[in-house]
Motif scaffolding. Sequence first.
Motif, PDB file in Angstrom:
ATOM      1  N   HIS A 257       5.631  17.370   3.325  1.00 28.35           N
ATOM      2  CA  HIS A 257       6.381  16.158   3.631  1.00 28.35           C
ATOM      3  C   HIS A 257       6.151  15.246   2.625  1.00 28.35           C
ATOM      4  O   HIS A 257       6.679  14.148   2.488  1.00 28.35           O
ATOM      5  CB  HIS A 257       6.218  15.467   5.108  1.00 28.35           C
ATOM      6  CG  HIS A 257       4.785  15.179   5.084  1.00 28.35           C
ATOM      7  ND1 HIS A 257       3.696  15.918   5.487  1.00 28.35           N
ATOM      8  CD2 HIS A 257       3.945  14.160   4.999  1.00 28.35           C
ATOM      9  CE1 HIS A 257       2.481  15.518   5.473  1.00 28.35           C
ATOM     10  NE2 HIS A 257       2.815  14.332   5.229  1.00 28.35           N
ATOM     11  N   ARG A 258       5.006  15.479   1.395  1.00 20.70           N
ATOM     12  CA  ARG A 258       5.133  14.342   0.582  1.00 20.70           C
ATOM     13  C   ARG A 258       5.699  14.673  -0.797  1.00 20.70           C
ATOM     14  O   ARG A 258       5.691  14.187  -1.833  1.00 20.70           O
ATOM     15  CB  ARG A 258       3.478  14.383   0.022  1.00 20.70           C
ATOM     16  CG  ARG A 258       2.782  13.769   1.347  1.00 20.70           C
ATOM     17  CD  ARG A 258       1.411  13.878   1.180  1.00 20.70           C
ATOM     18  NE  ARG A 258       0.768  12.717   0.252  1.00 20.70           N
ATOM     19  CZ  ARG A 258      -0.562  12.459   0.125  1.00 20.70           C
ATOM     20  NH1 ARG A 258      -1.298  13.058   0.645  1.00 20.70           N
ATOM     21  NH2 ARG A 258      -0.607  11.483  -0.630  1.00 20.70           N
TER      22      ARG A 258
ATOM     23  N   ASN B 113       5.207   5.279  -3.194  1.00 17.12           N
ATOM     24  CA  ASN B 113       5.936   5.524  -2.057  1.00 17.12           C
ATOM     25  C   ASN B 113       5.140   5.083  -0.758  1.00 17.12           C
ATOM     26  O   ASN B 113       4.151   5.774  -0.829  1.00 17.12           O
ATOM     27  CB  ASN B 113       6.512   6.923  -1.818  1.00 17.12           C
ATOM     28  CG  ASN B 113       7.364   7.020  -0.675  1.00 17.12           C
ATOM     29  OD1 ASN B 113       7.305   7.019   0.455  1.00 17.12           O
ATOM     30  ND2 ASN B 113       8.823   7.263  -1.154  1.00 17.12           N
ATOM     31  N   ASP B 114       5.606   4.372   0.146  1.00 15.20           N
ATOM     32  CA  ASP B 114       4.845   4.288   1.316  1.00 15.20           C
ATOM     33  C   ASP B 114       5.301   4.935   2.558  1.00 15.20           C
ATOM     34  O   ASP B 114       4.733   4.556   3.850  1.00 15.20           O
ATOM     35  CB  ASP B 114       4.848   2.703   1.594  1.00 15.20           C
ATOM     36  CG  ASP B 114       6.031   2.168   1.816  1.00 15.20           C
ATOM     37  OD1 ASP B 114       7.332   2.698   1.923  1.00 15.20           O
ATOM     38  OD2 ASP B 114       5.995   0.904   2.165  1.00 15.20           O
ATOM     39  N   GLY B 115       6.296   5.753   2.308  1.00 15.57           N
ATOM     40  CA  GLY B 115       6.746   6.661   3.429  1.00 15.57           C
ATOM     41  C   GLY B 115       7.823   5.891   4.400  1.00 15.57           C
ATOM     42  O   GLY B 115       8.475   6.285   5.143  1.00 15.57           O
TER      43      GLY B 115
ATOM     44  N   MET C 269      12.583  15.016   6.851  1.00 14.48           N
ATOM     45  CA  MET C 269      11.979  14.397   8.160  1.00 14.48           C
ATOM     46  C   MET C 269      12.472  13.036   8.679  1.00 14.48           C
ATOM     47  O   MET C 269      12.429  12.842   9.862  1.00 14.48           O
ATOM     48  CB  MET C 269      10.413  14.437   8.146  1.00 14.48           C
ATOM     49  CG  MET C 269      10.014  15.851   7.865  1.00 14.48           C
ATOM     50  SD  MET C 269      10.396  17.134   9.011  1.00 14.48           S
ATOM     51  CE  MET C 269      10.204  19.031   8.591  1.00 14.48           C
ATOM     52  N   ARG C 270      12.908  12.285   7.642  1.00 13.62           N
ATOM     53  CA  ARG C 270      13.386  10.984   7.983  1.00 13.62           C
ATOM     54  C   ARG C 270      14.643  11.056   8.489  1.00 13.62           C
ATOM     55  O   ARG C 270      15.007  10.286   9.688  1.00 13.62           O
ATOM     56  CB  ARG C 270      13.944  10.126   6.552  1.00 13.62           C
ATOM     57  CG  ARG C 270      12.642   9.345   6.075  1.00 13.62           C
ATOM     58  CD  ARG C 270      12.707   7.770   6.484  1.00 13.62           C
ATOM     59  NE  ARG C 270      11.237   7.313   6.512  1.00 13.62           N
ATOM     60  CZ  ARG C 270      10.642   6.802   7.597  1.00 13.62           C
ATOM     61  NH1 ARG C 270      11.366   6.560   8.673  1.00 13.62           N
ATOM     62  NH2 ARG C 270       9.414   6.549   7.392  1.00 13.62           N
TER      63      ARG C 270
ATOM     64  N   LYS D 125       0.808  -1.002  -0.115  1.00 17.32           N
ATOM     65  CA  LYS D 125      -0.061   0.252  -0.023  1.00 17.32           C
ATOM     66  C   LYS D 125       0.946   1.338  -0.032  1.00 17.32           C
ATOM     67  O   LYS D 125       2.102   1.223   0.858  1.00 17.32           O
ATOM     68  CB  LYS D 125      -0.985   0.135   1.163  1.00 17.32           C
ATOM     69  CG  LYS D 125      -1.889  -0.982   0.999  1.00 17.32           C
ATOM     70  CD  LYS D 125      -2.639  -1.049   2.573  1.00 17.32           C
ATOM     71  CE  LYS D 125      -3.803  -1.976   2.482  1.00 17.32           C
ATOM     72  NZ  LYS D 125      -4.322  -2.453   3.784  1.00 17.32           N
ATOM     73  N   GLY D 126       0.407   2.131  -0.813  1.00 17.10           N
ATOM     74  CA  GLY D 126       1.230   3.705  -0.835  1.00 17.10           C
ATOM     75  C   GLY D 126       0.588   4.471  -1.519  1.00 17.10           C
ATOM     76  O   GLY D 126      -0.492   4.212  -1.981  1.00 17.10           O
ATOM     77  N   TRP D 127       1.495   5.483  -1.703  1.00 21.37           N
ATOM     78  CA  TRP D 127       0.885   6.706  -2.510  1.00 21.37           C
ATOM     79  C   TRP D 127       1.413   6.857  -3.925  1.00 21.37           C
ATOM     80  O   TRP D 127       2.886   6.870  -3.866  1.00 21.37           O
ATOM     81  CB  TRP D 127       0.865   8.019  -1.730  1.00 21.37           C
ATOM     82  CG  TRP D 127       0.213   7.995  -0.570  1.00 21.37           C
ATOM     83  CD1 TRP D 127      -1.357   8.205  -0.271  1.00 21.37           C
ATOM     84  CD2 TRP D 127       0.376   7.330   0.802  1.00 21.37           C
ATOM     85  NE1 TRP D 127      -1.806   7.987   0.794  1.00 21.37           N
ATOM     86  CE2 TRP D 127      -0.587   7.531   1.800  1.00 21.37           C
ATOM     87  CE3 TRP D 127       1.506   7.020   1.285  1.00 21.37           C
ATOM     88  CZ2 TRP D 127      -0.821   7.028   2.962  1.00 21.37           C
ATOM     89  CZ3 TRP D 127       1.685   6.443   2.621  1.00 21.37           C
ATOM     90  CH2 TRP D 127       0.572   6.705   3.506  1.00 21.37           C
TER      91      TRP D 127
ATOM     92  N   PHE E 225      11.195  17.030   1.579  1.00 22.93           N
ATOM     93  CA  PHE E 225      10.856  17.013   3.161  1.00 22.93           C
ATOM     94  C   PHE E 225      10.845  15.622   3.581  1.00 22.93           C
ATOM     95  O   PHE E 225      10.938  15.202   4.605  1.00 22.93           O
ATOM     96  CB  PHE E 225       9.625  17.759   3.076  1.00 22.93           C
ATOM     97  CG  PHE E 225       9.569  19.404   3.205  1.00 22.93           C
ATOM     98  CD1 PHE E 225      10.106  19.934   4.289  1.00 22.93           C
ATOM     99  CD2 PHE E 225       9.744  19.979   2.033  1.00 22.93           C
ATOM    100  CE1 PHE E 225      10.677  21.263   4.219  1.00 22.93           C
ATOM    101  CE2 PHE E 225      10.093  21.280   2.075  1.00 22.93           C
ATOM    102  CZ  PHE E 225      10.451  22.066   3.282  1.00 22.93           C
ATOM    103  N   ARG E 226      10.440  14.620   2.631  1.00 29.79           N
ATOM    104  CA  ARG E 226      10.566  13.401   3.210  1.00 29.79           C
ATOM    105  C   ARG E 226      12.159  13.155   3.621  1.00 29.79           C
ATOM    106  O   ARG E 226      12.171  12.392   4.871  1.00 29.79           O
ATOM    107  CB  ARG E 226      10.265  12.131   2.157  1.00 29.79           C
ATOM    108  CG  ARG E 226       8.677  11.785   2.000  1.00 29.79           C
ATOM    109  CD  ARG E 226       8.703  10.496   1.376  1.00 29.79           C
ATOM    110  NE  ARG E 226       8.895  10.579  -0.171  1.00 29.79           N
ATOM    111  CZ  ARG E 226       8.257  10.982  -1.210  1.00 29.79           C
ATOM    112  NH1 ARG E 226       6.843  11.337  -0.872  1.00 29.79           N
ATOM    113  NH2 ARG E 226       8.623  10.835  -2.341  1.00 29.79           N
TER     114      ARG E 226
END
Lengths: 447, 447
Positions: free
Chosen positions: A124-125, A39-41, A133-134, A21-23, A129-130
């Motif tokens: 963050h998307r 990307n699933d974060g 923030m990671r 599952k992801g975006w 920013f990913r």
Amino acid sequence: MAIKKIISKPELHSSENLKIKGWVTNIRGNLNIKFVEINDGSSIVNLQCVLKKDKIDFEKISNLSLGSAIEVSGVFKYTPERQQSGELIVDKIDILSLSDVNEFPIQNKETTVEFLRQIPHIRHRTKLFRAVMRLRSALFFEINSFFENEGFLNFSAPILTSNDGEGAGETFLVDDEKGGFFNKKTTLGVTGQLHAESYALGFGKVYTFAPTFRAEKSNTKKHAAEFWMVEPEVAFFNLQDIIGLGDKMLKFVIKNVLEKNKDEFDFLEKYLGIKIRQRLLEFYKSPVKQIDYKDAIELLLKHKDQFEVQDLYFGADLKTEHERFLAENIFNAPVAVINYPKSLKAFYMHQNDDGKSVAAFDLLVPGIGELIGGSQREVRYEKLLERIQELNMSQEDLQWYLDLRKFGNAGSSGFGLGFERLVMYITGIDNIRDVIPFPRTNKNILM
Amino acid sequence: MAIKKIISKPELHSSENLKIKGWVTNIRGNLNIKFVEINDGSSIVNLQCVLKKDKIDFEKISNLSLGSAIEVSGVFKYTPERQQSGELIVDKIDILSLSDVNEFPIQNKETTVEFLRQIPHIRHRTKLFRAVMRLRSALFFEINSFFENEGFLNFSAPILTSNDGEGAGETFLVDDEKGGFFNKKTTLGVTGQLHAESYALGFGKVYTFAPTFRAEKSNTKKHAAEFWMVEPEVAFFNLQDIIGLGDKMLKFVIKNVLEKNKDEFDFLEKYLGIKIRQRLLEFYKSPVKQIDYKDAIELLLKHKDQFEVQDLYFGADLKTEHERFLAENIFNAPVAVINYPKSLKAFYMHQNDDGKSVAAFDLLVPGIGELIGGSQREVRYEKLLERIQELNMSQEDLQWYLDLRKFGNAGSSGFGLGFERLVMYITGIDNIRDVIPFPRTNKNILM
């Protein structure tokens, strides 16, 4: 399965059936084949999904848009010969929730960080920013690991306080009336240090890691009204010991984030065009340097033409331009400036024998200036009281703190690390608004 | 060397030369031999130091008092046959800082917790508070470990906010004027959840661990104005998934603190006279139980004679007495009550098809009542907007939160764990004022 797990060891997942599952972060292709990146974060790296017309009903996904949530299943194909090390050959795709194509602000075109600052709930998307923030999260874990390994007690200093720890800070007032909630003047703390000292006296080694507040009106790239601070306090430590602890902590977290966050550094170095890793490795390899404040002033005076603020003397506050010059041009490395004039520093610092300086240090690093500030604390009751009186502070409010000197206090030292400054140093990002999820600054509070 | 290191494996240090700094916790003996116990904060266990007249000048230590800081060196003698597993035969003792024998409030006589609450800066120098704060710190580390292992992003939700997350909370006002620091009504946040939802949408699994504030005037053993909360938020999770996560987290931290903190549990069980470990082990071994709120009301009505508040109906708020009865008498185990009436819960929870309940849960545990509260979030824009309007909340303020439903939101769930309640549950301490270093309650702020 998390994408991070797959892409970190793609060879282990070759030919495996996966469901993810992801975006959606990218869509391209033609009438016969589509490439949908998701990307699933779990990582900043996307997984490429290959959709072929013979297996997938393209009609059903015709309205798929960037930002939509999908579930895909299929077979993972390991492709070591290509840039991305594998892709998912999709058998089945379900759209879980569409993203509104007209309103979703993250599109495949360049957006500025200034624009993104207006949408902190969405920015963050982006890959930038990913990555930031990671790394911020990784640093949070590494800092706690360091202190846990070193046997520190994690301690919650109060945020609501009737003391003003720095004696000079601009604080947010929460209660100032008789008859109010606390029936007492109450502010948001600017430091956990005074309380941490009480816990170091008994627990030996303690630290806090918590939000801190300053009602500072400075609208600079380095100042925020709300930020996180790491504050260790160690009994029996002197100035040299605490500088050593700061250096050891930074080297620990630098080493570990460099090892564990390759993808984020790859991306940031390319995006920002700076050699972040080289700078961090140099820090890691060098013993921390030191210079006395008065010698630093002498050195800076030799280059005064290069500064906006040229009025440098014993007692002058070093500005970021001076701090950076010391770290970048003179030492080309992190450097601890020690023994500051007591007039520049808080009341609780150990007064040196010269009568004018205190056993304080600021650790200056290239690109940032001050990263850590700390000191050996004044353990002599009379000396401390004298300073409190000189500064017209309330002895009554601070009596409990003075009293700590009566109960077996053989001295302690500590420092404060502005967590966002560390994130800036590690990521290479030059504005504090971009390293904290929802930045709060003067006249500026969104959401 | 840290005392913890020595006493955890005393056999490894047999006949070793050691040097230790610590604070005196007990002195006894006679003219020829003295036994001085010291604690360095690394453990709640003291180390016994043996001082003999032939080696030590008793004159020099005649004024040694409880709480004084000393440095001792000598040979460690391993004594497996005795209750304490070793002692230090002292060659040399230095008094680093005396404690004022007239003013130091921790003496070898019983003190009440009520008295100790007046001296939060000193009370951790008793064995009771050393044990509680050591466990609190251990829980902090275990919670972070759990989320790190599970691939969560640690995320800093803002404390200063212009939103009121719960919609009903009594909040502390920091800025309410045009022309003030933020130029906007600003309060101390009561939850990081709304902001965490935005980060879950993109990062998948996130959590916050930070202070939270409530201007609640309740003066109970469970309420404080400032406390810490753990708030995970997970995309794609439904109510059952999030209950499972809470259960898994609690079992992880319980298992690890039980394994790593034997001395603290030994002491607390003896001091409090309750079998803390048995209760925790039972939790660890049992699958989490569940009951629908409406069935819980039916069950409680059968025992209504036992309650102070007997007016129980669909819509009645469960009081601590009811929660504890369910956990202690009916289930004799932790139990998740699910599907609460929507009138009792915050606006953002998923509205069930029955039109009157929401997909919320409270995890109730013996001895405490509610430990965790959480829910599946309402992902349907129209349903959420309807609820915001019903409750007369400001749509304008919450538009950003509503908008999250437009950008690929396939649902998320999360919970809030009051950290101090967890510390109470794990330690067996029944007053929140005794599990946080500097408690803040209505009309009560010390230091």
